[in-house]
Design a protein around this motif. Structure first.
Motif, PDB file in Angstrom:
ATOM      1  N   ARG A 281      59.277  13.307 -48.305  1.00 26.72           N
ATOM      2  CA  ARG A 281      58.188  13.226 -49.284  1.00 26.72           C
ATOM      3  C   ARG A 281      58.306  14.360 -50.310  1.00 26.72           C
ATOM      4  O   ARG A 281      58.148  14.151 -51.513  1.00 26.72           O
ATOM      5  CB  ARG A 281      56.833  13.280 -48.576  1.00 26.72           C
ATOM      6  CG  ARG A 281      55.640  13.117 -49.509  1.00 26.72           C
ATOM      7  CD  ARG A 281      54.328  13.114 -48.746  1.00 26.72           C
ATOM      8  NE  ARG A 281      54.165  11.876 -47.987  1.00 26.72           N
ATOM      9  CZ  ARG A 281      54.350  11.763 -46.683  1.00 26.72           C
ATOM     10  NH1 ARG A 281      54.742  12.821 -45.968  1.00 26.72           N
ATOM     11  NH2 ARG A 281      54.179  10.609 -46.080  1.00 26.72           N
TER      12      ARG A 281
ATOM     13  N   ASP B 236      58.241   7.071 -45.776  1.00 22.44           N
ATOM     14  CA  ASP B 236      58.115   6.085 -44.701  1.00 22.44           C
ATOM     15  C   ASP B 236      59.435   5.340 -44.477  1.00 22.44           C
ATOM     16  O   ASP B 236      59.862   5.122 -43.336  1.00 22.44           O
ATOM     17  CB  ASP B 236      56.996   5.089 -45.023  1.00 22.44           C
ATOM     18  CG  ASP B 236      55.617   5.725 -44.955  1.00 22.44           C
ATOM     19  OD1 ASP B 236      55.484   6.809 -44.347  1.00 22.44           O
ATOM     20  OD2 ASP B 236      54.673   5.131 -45.523  1.00 22.44           O
TER      21      ASP B 236
ATOM     22  N   GLU C  18      48.933   9.480 -59.598  1.00 23.56           N
ATOM     23  CA  GLU C  18      48.647   8.727 -58.382  1.00 23.56           C
ATOM     24  C   GLU C  18      49.792   7.777 -58.050  1.00 23.56           C
ATOM     25  O   GLU C  18      50.158   7.601 -56.877  1.00 23.56           O
ATOM     26  CB  GLU C  18      47.347   7.947 -58.537  1.00 23.56           C
ATOM     27  CG  GLU C  18      46.939   7.134 -57.308  1.00 23.56           C
ATOM     28  CD  GLU C  18      46.678   7.997 -56.071  1.00 23.56           C
ATOM     29  OE1 GLU C  18      46.712   7.442 -54.962  1.00 23.56           O
ATOM     30  OE2 GLU C  18      46.455   9.211 -56.221  1.00 23.56           O
ATOM     31  N   GLN C  19      50.398   7.168 -59.061  1.00 20.96           N
ATOM     32  CA  GLN C  19      51.544   6.298 -58.821  1.00 20.96           C
ATOM     33  C   GLN C  19      52.693   7.069 -58.179  1.00 20.96           C
ATOM     34  O   GLN C  19      53.337   6.587 -57.244  1.00 20.96           O
ATOM     35  CB  GLN C  19      52.017   5.663 -60.133  1.00 20.96           C
ATOM     36  CG  GLN C  19      51.089   4.582 -60.669  1.00 20.96           C
ATOM     37  CD  GLN C  19      51.635   4.027 -61.974  1.00 20.96           C
ATOM     38  OE1 GLN C  19      51.829   4.753 -62.940  1.00 20.96           O
ATOM     39  NE2 GLN C  19      51.886   2.738 -62.011  1.00 20.96           N
ATOM     40  N   GLU C  20      52.939   8.276 -58.671  1.00 23.05           N
ATOM     41  CA  GLU C  20      54.035   9.071 -58.137  1.00 23.05           C
ATOM     42  C   GLU C  20      53.748   9.505 -56.696  1.00 23.05           C
ATOM     43  O   GLU C  20      54.657   9.545 -55.859  1.00 23.05           O
ATOM     44  CB  GLU C  20      54.280  10.287 -59.028  1.00 23.05           C
ATOM     45  CG  GLU C  20      54.907   9.920 -60.375  1.00 23.05           C
ATOM     46  CD  GLU C  20      55.132  11.116 -61.259  1.00 23.05           C
ATOM     47  OE1 GLU C  20      54.548  12.191 -60.973  1.00 23.05           O
ATOM     48  OE2 GLU C  20      55.876  10.987 -62.253  1.00 23.05           O
ATOM     49  N   ARG C  21      52.488   9.830 -56.372  1.00 26.78           N
ATOM     50  CA  ARG C  21      52.154  10.215 -55.003  1.00 26.78           C
ATOM     51  C   ARG C  21      52.433   9.058 -54.043  1.00 26.78           C
ATOM     52  O   ARG C  21      53.029   9.234 -52.974  1.00 26.78           O
ATOM     53  CB  ARG C  21      50.689  10.640 -54.903  1.00 26.78           C
ATOM     54  CG  ARG C  21      50.298  11.141 -53.508  1.00 26.78           C
ATOM     55  CD  ARG C  21      48.798  11.322 -53.384  1.00 26.78           C
ATOM     56  NE  ARG C  21      48.085  10.061 -53.462  1.00 26.78           N
ATOM     57  CZ  ARG C  21      48.021   9.182 -52.455  1.00 26.78           C
ATOM     58  NH1 ARG C  21      48.647   9.407 -51.314  1.00 26.78           N
ATOM     59  NH2 ARG C  21      47.335   8.064 -52.600  1.00 26.78           N
ATOM     60  N   ARG C  22      52.011   7.873 -54.421  1.00 24.93           N
ATOM     61  CA  ARG C  22      52.238   6.702 -53.573  1.00 24.93           C
ATOM     62  C   ARG C  22      53.725   6.400 -53.438  1.00 24.93           C
ATOM     63  O   ARG C  22      54.197   5.966 -52.381  1.00 24.93           O
ATOM     64  CB  ARG C  22      51.504   5.494 -54.154  1.00 24.93           C
ATOM     65  CG  ARG C  22      49.985   5.604 -54.062  1.00 24.93           C
ATOM     66  CD  ARG C  22      49.314   4.468 -54.788  1.00 24.93           C
ATOM     67  NE  ARG C  22      47.866   4.575 -54.701  1.00 24.93           N
ATOM     68  CZ  ARG C  22      47.012   3.850 -55.426  1.00 24.93           C
ATOM     69  NH1 ARG C  22      47.490   2.965 -56.289  1.00 24.93           N
ATOM     70  NH2 ARG C  22      45.715   4.009 -55.286  1.00 24.93           N
ATOM     71  N   GLU C  23      54.476   6.607 -54.509  1.00 25.80           N
ATOM     72  CA  GLU C  23      55.917   6.387 -54.473  1.00 25.80           C
ATOM     73  C   GLU C  23      56.577   7.329 -53.474  1.00 25.80           C
ATOM     74  O   GLU C  23      57.415   6.923 -52.657  1.00 25.80           O
ATOM     75  CB  GLU C  23      56.508   6.594 -55.868  1.00 25.80           C
ATOM     76  CG  GLU C  23      58.000   6.313 -55.972  1.00 25.80           C
ATOM     77  CD  GLU C  23      58.540   6.662 -57.339  1.00 25.80           C
ATOM     78  OE1 GLU C  23      58.961   5.743 -58.062  1.00 25.80           O
ATOM     79  OE2 GLU C  23      58.550   7.862 -57.692  1.00 25.80           O
TER      80      GLU C  23
ATOM     81  N   ASP D 291      55.183   8.820 -50.899  1.00 22.53           N
ATOM     82  CA  ASP D 291      54.763   8.428 -49.555  1.00 22.53           C
ATOM     83  C   ASP D 291      55.606   7.256 -49.040  1.00 22.53           C
ATOM     84  O   ASP D 291      56.055   7.244 -47.888  1.00 22.53           O
ATOM     85  CB  ASP D 291      53.288   8.030 -49.548  1.00 22.53           C
ATOM     86  CG  ASP D 291      52.349   9.226 -49.673  1.00 22.53           C
ATOM     87  OD1 ASP D 291      52.816  10.368 -49.505  1.00 22.53           O
ATOM     88  OD2 ASP D 291      51.148   9.010 -49.935  1.00 22.53           O
ATOM     89  N   ALA D 292      55.825   6.264 -49.885  1.00 24.80           N
ATOM     90  CA  ALA D 292      56.593   5.087 -49.481  1.00 24.80           C
ATOM     91  C   ALA D 292      58.046   5.453 -49.194  1.00 24.80           C
ATOM     92  O   ALA D 292      58.655   4.951 -48.245  1.00 24.80           O
ATOM     93  CB  ALA D 292      56.522   4.014 -50.566  1.00 24.80           C
TER      94      ALA D 292
END
Length: 226
Positions: A69, A216, A205-210, A212-213
Motif C-alpha cells: 500500500r 489486497d 480518494e480515488q488514489e487511496r482506494r487504488e 488499497d486494492a
C-alpha cells in the motif's frame, strides 16, 4: 538511475537504467520526484534511456514489498508531482511503456511518441495492476471504454492506435523537438494554461482506494522470478 541535463529552457530528465528497461525502484522514484520539482525550467522533457521508455516498477522490488500500500502511494505521489509541477512536462516515448511507465506518462502534460512507441498495462497478467494513479487518469485521457480494454486485456497498443485514442498527441521521430517548441512560447502563459487545464478535484480518494486494492492483490499474488 535518473539523470538531468539543462538545455536552455528545457530540463531533460532521463530514466537511465536501460539494462532493466528503466524500471523504477524506490530510490528511482525519489530521484524522479526531486528532478521534476527542484527546477525552474519552464519545460521538462521526460525520456527513457536505451530502447524503452519505462517498464514501470522493478518487479524484483514489487515481489518483496513489505508494505505494498505504501509503495503504491509513493508512486502516486511521484505521478502527482509530475502532474502538479510548475513546469510543463512532456513525455517523449520511444519504445515500450509498461505498467507504471504508462502511468508516469499519463501524469505528464503532453505525451509524444515515436513510431516505435508501445503501451501496455500488463499488470493484470500478473494478478496486479499499475497503482500509481492510472485507474483515475487512464479513463480521463482515452475514455472509459478504451481504458477498460487496455487495463483488462493487458494488450500492447502501438503508436498509431495510441494516437487515435488520444494516449499520445503526436507521432514524430524527434519528440524532444516538441519540448523545444513549447519552451519557445511565453513561459507565464504556459504555466497558467497548465494550471487551468489541470484543475481537478476528487482524485485523493480515488488514489487511496487504488492503493488499497493493489495491496489486497499483492497479498494474493505469486511471483515468477525465473
Amino acid at each position: 538511475m535518473i539523470t538531468t541535463e539543462r538545455a536552455e529552457d528545457v530540463l531533460i530528465v532521463t530514466l537511465d537504467r536501460p539494462e532493466r528497461r528503466n524500471a523504477l525502484t524506490p530510490s528511482g522514484l525519489d530521484a524522479l520526484e526531486a528532478a521534476v520539482t527542484d527546477t525552474d525550467a519552464p519545460v521538462v522533457y521526460l525520456r527513457g534511456a536505451g530502447d524503452a521508455f519505462c517498464a514501470g516498477a522493478d518487479l524484483d522490488v514489487v515481489a518483496d514489498l513489505e508494505d505494498p500500500r505504501a509503495f503504491a502511494a509513493r508512486g502516486q505521489v511521484v505521478a502527482r508531482a509530475i502532474a502538479d509541477s510548475e513546469s510543463v512536462v512532456v513525455a517523449g516515448i520511444d519504445g515500450a511503456a509498461r505498467g507504471g511507465g504508462v502511468e508516469l506518462a499519463l501524469a505528464c502534460d503532453l505525451r509524444v511518441g515515436t513510431p516505435e512507441a508501445t503501451f501496455a498495462e500488463t499488470g493484470v497478467k500478473l494478478g496486479l495492476f499499475g497503482a500509481w494513479g492510472g485507474t483515475a487518469r487512464l479513463p480521463r485521457v482515452v475514455g472509459e471504454g478504451e481504458a477498460m480494454d487496455i487495463a483488462l486485456s493487458g494488450r500492447i497498443v502501438d503508436a498509431e492506435a495510441a494516437l487515435r485514442m488520444g494516449l499520445i498527441s503526436r507521432i514524430t521521430d524527434d519528440p524532444r523537438a516538441v519540448a523545444d517548441e513549447l519552451a519557445a512560447n511565453d513561459h507565464g502563459a504556459l504555466g497558467v494554461l497548465k494550471r487551468r487545464l489541470r484543475d481537478d478535484d476528487g482524485r485523493t480518494e480515488q488514489e487511496r482506494r487504488e492503493a488499497d486494492a493493489f495491496a489486497d492483490l499483492h497479498a494474493a499474488a505469486e511471483f515468477d522470478r525465473t
